[in-house]
Motif scaffolding. Sequence first.
Motif: not given
Length: 468
Positions: A442-460
């Motif tokens: 969504t449009n929101d830096s905090t939410a984007i960072w949460k997405f990185n933390e919870e979804v993206l990083l574990p996947m990579i």
Amino acid sequence: MELRSLVTALFALLFWTPQLAASRAGPEVLHRDVCIIGGGAAGTHAAIRLQQKSKSVTLIEKEALLGGHINTFLDPRTKAAFEYGVAVFNNVSLVRDYFDYLQVPLKSFTGWVPNATAVYADLARGNDLPGPTSNMSDFLPALNSYKAQLEKYPYLATGFHLEYPIPEDLLLPFGDFCKKYDTRAVAQYLFPSNGGYGNLLATPTLYLMKQSSMDQVQGILTNDAVNNAARGRNQALHEVARTRLEKNRNDVFVSSRITRVDRTGESGVVVHINTPRGKKAIRASKLVIAIPPTLSTLTPFMDLTNDEYVHFRQFNNSYLWAAVVKNSGIPTTASLMNLDPAAPLQIPAMPQIYGTTPTPIKDLHVVWYRSPHLVPDWEVKSHIEEDFNRLYGRGAEVVVLKNHSPYLLEVALDSVQAGFYDGLNRLQEKWDTFWTGAAWKTNDSTAIWKFNEEVLLPMILASLKGRG
Ligand SMILES: Cc1cc2nc3c(=O)[nH]c(=O)nc-3n(C[C@H](O)[C@H](O)[C@H](O)COP(=O)(O)OP(=O)(O)OC[C@H]3O[C@@H](n4cnc5c(N)ncnc54)[C@H](O)[C@@H]3O)c2cc1C
Ligand SMILES: *[C@@H]1O[C@H](CO)[C@@H](O)[C@H](O)[C@H]1NC(C)=O
Ligand SMILES: *[C@@H]1O[C@H](CO)[C@@H](O)[C@H](O)[C@H]1NC(C)=O
Ligand SMILES: *[C@@H]1O[C@H](CO)[C@@H](O)[C@H](O)[C@H]1NC(C)=O
Ligand SMILES: *[C@@H]1O[C@H](CO)[C@@H](O)[C@H](O)[C@H]1NC(C)=O
Ligand SMILES: CC(=O)N[C@H]1CO[C@H](CO)[C@@H](O)[C@@H]1O
């Protein structure tokens, strides 16, 4: 020789010569775990977090500075600074940890100037107005009513993981939702701070709730959840991030153009770029794309798979500009809210100025402008100046204008109902490619960072491990 063919010949020469030079030298080849395209909120955070996990990264940005939608205005005379792009972050542990790691202090965000006031006007007709039709005492009940609805859909907080069938209320245009749940005052008062929509009242409630999320509602109710990076400027966060990456022998290439992304190898990708330090080829095990995933942003440098293509071509977007305006005529410490007395909820039709804020510098105001369709920058500039001159006649001048388009990516509702976002999420990890940024969240830096933390990083991290 005709002028046109002469120009063509000169252009050919221009492109031909450096290629010749390069074929002799060949680009420098860098071997990295992860190559990240786009140094905005999402890409820079992903780079820092991967570095913290001991992965080697290359971060590529087309602009001269990292930071994406962050725009810090630095007054050359007084050295005073203020934000006219991303201004606030939520006060949550993830944000505090990120700023802590980069040793950039946070402070409470108390607005652009202390004790700001508000004035109201119909800019299109050049008339002052007393204020919106809903009165401020309706605001809290309306916000609570909105919150009660939002509570029914906790899954909206964690990305586009929808439940089917999509509840009817989420498919309602926000204008109808407002009538149904009496949240009109929220639409009127939150409107200036919730930019980005081409047409607020026509926007599906689903997309609205993605943006005006529970974190934001809590922030407003407790008047506590938002912060501004200290040192006076948000840009500092990304300057420090860049230094930190380079100090750890990771590379950051700014002012760089991607010429080709090659994903046809056995595994991994090769990203070819032109940088101010010459041509480079980055051979990376994994690719992270942190720019808006539209056909016009991606196809210039990469072949999309059929699956990617059929998803990304469905996105349409709104258009958004941020400007700093001198001599607008708005009172020094006031923000001006633009209203149209004839329009539903007095919300003016776009393209239009939708919000302003005073700044620490007396004769400067920040102005936000948005449109459902493309408008050339010069037209935005003159529209803004004409609007203020019609009302105040002070010789308004746009000092700087930043185009933030494409903004707010949306797809048609029947596609959402047919599972668009499930398909979008399934693109992750295919062809060693991962996706992050506003469109995935969504449009929101905090939410984007949460997405990185919870979804993206574990996947990579899991997929890098998988390679042994
Ligand atoms: C005026 C304005 C105010 C905002 N205020 C706030 C706020 O106060 N708080 C908040 O949380 N959010 C705010 N936002 C929302 C903001 O959009 C998001 O928080 C966040 O910046 C989105 O991050 P992103 O990484 O997805 O995209 P971006 O920040 O847009 O990052 C994408 C990056 O990729 C780069 N890029 C694009 N194409 C290429 C290419 N081909 N090659 C290399 N690089 C490329 C871009 O230059 C950019 O740096 C605001 C947005 C705007 C426009
Ligand atoms: C943010 O929240 C934390 C924890 O609740 C608190 O200690 C801090 O004072 C808040 N504000 C800032 C600016 O960090
Ligand atoms: C803002 O208002 C508060 C309370 O009304 C007052 O104490 C404070 O001095 C004001 N600040 C400025 C800078 O005017
Ligand atoms: C605001 O609304 C309340 C309740 O509906 C009403 O009592 C009050 O008079 C209104 N105030 C103004 C200024 O309109
Ligand atoms: C995107 O397209 C949908 C349907 O095709 C439309 O309803 C919506 O208004 C558009 N959004 C923008 C921002 O243009
Ligand atoms: C331009 C825009 O819509 N910005 C909003 C994005 O989300 C933040 C909250 O995280 C709002 O404060 C901005 O107004």
